[in-house]
Design a protein around this motif. Structure first.
Motif, PDB file in Angstrom:
ATOM      1  N   ASN A  37       0.830  -1.215   0.000  1.00 15.36           N
ATOM      2  CA  ASN A  37       0.000   0.000   0.000  1.00 15.36           C
ATOM      3  C   ASN A  37       0.858   1.256   0.000  1.00 15.36           C
ATOM      4  OD1 ASN A  37      -2.479  -1.274  -0.013  1.00 15.36           O
ATOM      5  ND2 ASN A  37      -2.616  -1.372   2.212  1.00 15.36           N
ATOM      6  N   ILE A  38       1.917   1.212   0.798  1.00 16.81           N
ATOM      7  CA  ILE A  38       2.825   2.370   0.844  1.00 16.81           C
ATOM      8  C   ILE A  38       3.502   2.542  -0.519  1.00 16.81           C
ATOM      9  CG2 ILE A  38       4.928   3.298   1.884  1.00 16.81           C
ATOM     10  CD1 ILE A  38       4.068   1.840   4.488  1.00 16.81           C
ATOM     11  N   LEU A  45       2.673   9.332  -5.821  1.00 20.58           N
ATOM     12  CA  LEU A  45       3.330  10.617  -5.589  1.00 20.58           C
ATOM     13  C   LEU A  45       4.438  10.854  -6.617  1.00 20.58           C
ATOM     14  CD1 LEU A  45       3.477  13.130  -3.842  1.00 20.58           C
ATOM     15  CD2 LEU A  45       4.887  11.874  -2.199  1.00 20.58           C
ATOM     16  N   ASP A  48       2.723  12.085  -9.529  1.00 22.46           N
ATOM     17  CA  ASP A  48       2.320  13.489  -9.299  1.00 22.46           C
ATOM     18  C   ASP A  48       3.496  14.443  -9.499  1.00 22.46           C
ATOM     19  OD1 ASP A  48      -0.146  12.494  -8.541  1.00 22.46           O
ATOM     20  OD2 ASP A  48       0.216  12.703  -6.382  1.00 22.46           O
ATOM     21  N   ARG A  70      12.581   5.628  -1.301  1.00 20.90           N
ATOM     22  CA  ARG A  70      11.537   5.226  -0.331  1.00 20.90           C
ATOM     23  C   ARG A  70      10.785   3.986  -0.838  1.00 20.90           C
ATOM     24  NH1 ARG A  70       8.795  10.991   0.573  1.00 20.90           N
ATOM     25  NH2 ARG A  70       7.145   9.813   1.609  1.00 20.90           N
TER      26      ARG A  70
ATOM     27  N   GLU B  12       0.813   3.404   9.828  1.00 19.67           N
ATOM     28  CA  GLU B  12       2.010   3.367   8.978  1.00 19.67           C
ATOM     29  C   GLU B  12       2.388   4.810   8.627  1.00 19.67           C
ATOM     30  OE1 GLU B  12       3.980   1.002   7.816  1.00 19.67           O
ATOM     31  OE2 GLU B  12       2.893  -0.871   8.180  1.00 19.67           O
ATOM     32  N   LEU B  15       2.880   5.780   4.985  1.00 17.45           N
ATOM     33  CA  LEU B  15       1.620   5.862   4.234  1.00 17.45           C
ATOM     34  C   LEU B  15       0.925   7.198   4.523  1.00 17.45           C
ATOM     35  CD1 LEU B  15      -0.369   4.135   2.413  1.00 17.45           C
ATOM     36  CD2 LEU B  15      -1.637   3.754   4.508  1.00 17.45           C
ATOM     37  N   THR B  18       2.708  10.196   2.884  1.00 21.23           N
ATOM     38  CA  THR B  18       2.581  10.200   1.413  1.00 21.23           C
ATOM     39  C   THR B  18       1.168  10.601   0.980  1.00 21.23           C
ATOM     40  OG1 THR B  18       4.209   8.421   1.366  1.00 21.23           O
ATOM     41  CG2 THR B  18       3.022   8.822  -0.658  1.00 21.23           C
ATOM     42  N   VAL B  19       0.165  10.013   1.637  1.00 21.29           N
ATOM     43  CA  VAL B  19      -1.225  10.345   1.260  1.00 21.29           C
ATOM     44  C   VAL B  19      -1.515  11.815   1.568  1.00 21.29           C
ATOM     45  CG1 VAL B  19      -3.656   9.886   1.773  1.00 21.29           C
ATOM     46  CG2 VAL B  19      -2.072   7.978   1.481  1.00 21.29           C
ATOM     47  N   GLU B  21       0.571  14.268   1.574  1.00 25.74           N
ATOM     48  CA  GLU B  21       1.240  15.091   0.554  1.00 25.74           C
ATOM     49  C   GLU B  21       0.451  15.062  -0.765  1.00 25.74           C
ATOM     50  OE1 GLU B  21       5.393  14.224   0.226  1.00 25.74           O
ATOM     51  OE2 GLU B  21       5.681  15.651  -1.416  1.00 25.74           O
ATOM     52  N   ARG B  22      -0.059  13.891  -1.129  1.00 26.63           N
ATOM     53  CA  ARG B  22      -0.809  13.773  -2.387  1.00 26.63           C
ATOM     54  C   ARG B  22      -2.128  14.550  -2.318  1.00 26.63           C
ATOM     55  NH1 ARG B  22      -1.691   8.257  -4.973  1.00 26.63           N
ATOM     56  NH2 ARG B  22      -1.636   9.559  -6.844  1.00 26.63           N
ATOM     57  N   HIS B  84      -7.522  -6.425   2.989  1.00 30.29           N
ATOM     58  CA  HIS B  84      -8.285  -7.333   2.133  1.00 30.29           C
ATOM     59  C   HIS B  84      -9.372  -8.097   2.889  1.00 30.29           C
ATOM     60  CE1 HIS B  84      -5.798  -7.172  -1.534  1.00 30.29           C
ATOM     61  NE2 HIS B  84      -4.921  -6.728  -0.687  1.00 30.29           N
ATOM     62  N   LYS B 104      -8.121  -0.990   0.923  1.00 30.11           N
ATOM     63  CA  LYS B 104      -6.777  -0.620   0.451  1.00 30.11           C
ATOM     64  C   LYS B 104      -6.303  -1.604  -0.618  1.00 30.11           C
ATOM     65  CE  LYS B 104      -5.124   0.983   4.947  1.00 30.11           C
ATOM     66  NZ  LYS B 104      -4.129   0.644   5.982  1.00 30.11           N
ATOM     67  N   PRO B 105      -5.478  -1.233  -1.551  1.00 29.90           N
ATOM     68  CA  PRO B 105      -5.011   0.132  -1.774  1.00 29.90           C
ATOM     69  C   PRO B 105      -6.106   0.996  -2.382  1.00 29.90           C
ATOM     70  CG  PRO B 105      -4.181  -1.296  -3.508  1.00 29.90           C
ATOM     71  CD  PRO B 105      -4.917  -2.177  -2.546  1.00 29.90           C
ATOM     72  N   VAL B 106      -6.137   2.226  -1.936  1.00 31.10           N
ATOM     73  CA  VAL B 106      -7.203   3.126  -2.359  1.00 31.10           C
ATOM     74  C   VAL B 106      -6.734   3.928  -3.570  1.00 31.10           C
ATOM     75  CG1 VAL B 106      -8.548   5.130  -1.652  1.00 31.10           C
ATOM     76  CG2 VAL B 106      -8.080   3.312  -0.017  1.00 31.10           C
ATOM     77  N   ASP B 107      -7.593   4.021  -4.560  1.00 33.63           N
ATOM     78  CA  ASP B 107      -7.318   4.937  -5.666  1.00 33.63           C
ATOM     79  C   ASP B 107      -7.615   6.348  -5.151  1.00 33.63           C
ATOM     80  OD1 ASP B 107      -7.299   5.002  -8.988  1.00 33.63           O
ATOM     81  OD2 ASP B 107      -8.340   6.670  -8.024  1.00 33.63           O
TER      82      ASP B 107
END
Lengths: 246, 122
Positions: A37-38, A45, A48, A70, B12, B15, B18-19, B21-22, B84, B104-107
């Motif tokens: 997932n990470i 990203l 992006d 990463r 996490e 995770l 990153t999310v 930031e996105r 899952h 997860k994983p999420v679009d």
């Protein structure tokens, strides 16, 4: 014991092994999914950031490099999990033989780390420098015994505490000690599971040598060694046994 | 229109960062929290429009957190995330008052669409 009773016990042992195998597999699948997932989000990203790098924005190219590193960390995490999981899966089929106890203890602790983390408990492993050979042992059952010992301790351990799994050479093979700063839960289920753990260790050729409560500390001592040991100390095996910890 | 204020909660750290930031890159005012306990503290400290919450975390899990959020901030929408094969978890979450549930994983675009739906900004 009758043949029917032997078969019943063996079937129970197999069912328990299967449940343990399933728990480990499910837990490690979650760990793999977390890492993937990470990686998924890092790829997002990266995507992006790419247009900004192509536009020549300051720092965007460096950002792409950082994101790639990463991602590599998460890939390495997946590889580490898969390496241990593969060894674990093969251990089901491995015959009784000579194994280095350090590898088995380290693997068992690695596989129990997720459960510990969910209980906000730190797992520490302390191994000796030299190899600790175990002769005539079943590596799968030793892993299972260590894992189930850790699970038992996790039920009683307070949040933020530590469980230490240590291995020391023993005249009969090796001694695995699991310690937490808190006593074992003292309910019927926990006592039953301690008795089951004792039976499991015995089935793998060892003994739960003692389970003393020393100032609120619970200690499992699990010696594993040569079944045909002729050491003068060999008569210590079989003495004691799980006392319940309550 | 003011930016959507989102609290993203997962144990996490990589995770979460990153999310966050996105989401920020897409004009969403996102904040991260690494535990249920930290999420509840953040909610008391600053206002959010939506909380995105992982179900399985050490300490306070997603279900415990959603119960507490719905007691203290009944209008705050919560979107649950899980791994899952967790259909039962989805049903439990919706019963506890979650607006929606994602696996997860999420679009990210799907998540953003749900964030907008949850806040009536479609």
């Amino acid at each position: 014991m009758s043949v029917a009773a032997d078969t019943l016990n063996e079937n129970r042992m197999r069912e328990r092994e299967l449940r343990y195998f399933g728990r480990v597999l499910a837990g490690q699948c979650h760990e793999l999914v977390n890492a993937l997932n990470i990686a998924h989000e890092l790829c997002g990203l990266h995507e992006d950031t790419l247009p900004r790098a192509l536009e020549g924005q300051v720092g965007a190219v460096e950002k792409l490099g950082s994101l790639a590193r990463r991602m590599q960390i998460q890939i390495a995490r997946c590889h580490a999990i898969l390496r241990v999981l593969s060894r674990f899966a093969h251990s089901v089929d491995e015959p009784e033989g000579t194994y280095d106890a350090r590898e088995i203890v380290e693997r068992a602790v690695f596989l129990a780390a997720r459960q510990a983390r969910l209980r906000q408990t730190e797992l520490q492993v302390v191994l000796p420098q030299g190899g600790v050979p175990l002769v005539d042992y079943n590596p799968f059952r030793l892993q299972q015994a260590i894992h189930e010992g850790i699970e038992l301790l996790l039920e009683g351990v307070a949040q933020g505490r530590r469980i230490t799994a240590s291995l020391t050479p023993d005249p009969l093979g090796a001694e695995v000690k699991l310690e937490s700063g808190d006593p074992l839960l003292c309910n019927e289920a926990a006592v039953g599971r301690l008795a089951e753990l004792t039976a499991l260790v015995q089935a793998a050729g060892g003994e739960v040598r003692e389970t003393p409560e020393d100032g609120g500390r619970l200690v499992f001592l699990i010696p594993y060694g040569r079944r045909d040991a002729t050491s003068p100390d060999s008569d210590t095996v079989g003495r004691g046994g799980a006392t319940g910890g309550c | 229109m003011a930016a959507l204020r989102v609290l993203f909660v997962d144990d996490e750290e990589e995770l979460v960062s990153t999310v966050v930031e996105r989401l920020d890159l897409r004009g969403i005012d996102a904040t991260g929290a690494m535990s249920g306990e930290e999420a509840l503290t953040r909610i008391e400290e600053q206002p959010f429009d939506v909380v995105v919450l992982d179900v399985r975390m050490p300490g306070l899990g997603g279900f415990d957190v959603i119960k507490r959020i719905k007691q203290s901030h009944p209008d705050l929408e919560v979107i649950l995330l899980s791994g899952h094969g967790a259909k039962e978890a989805a049903e439990t979450g919706l019963r506890l008052g979650a607006f929606d549930y994602l696996q997860k994983p999420v679009d990210l675009e799907d998540l953003i669409a749900i964030l907008h739906r949850a806040t009536g900004r479609e």
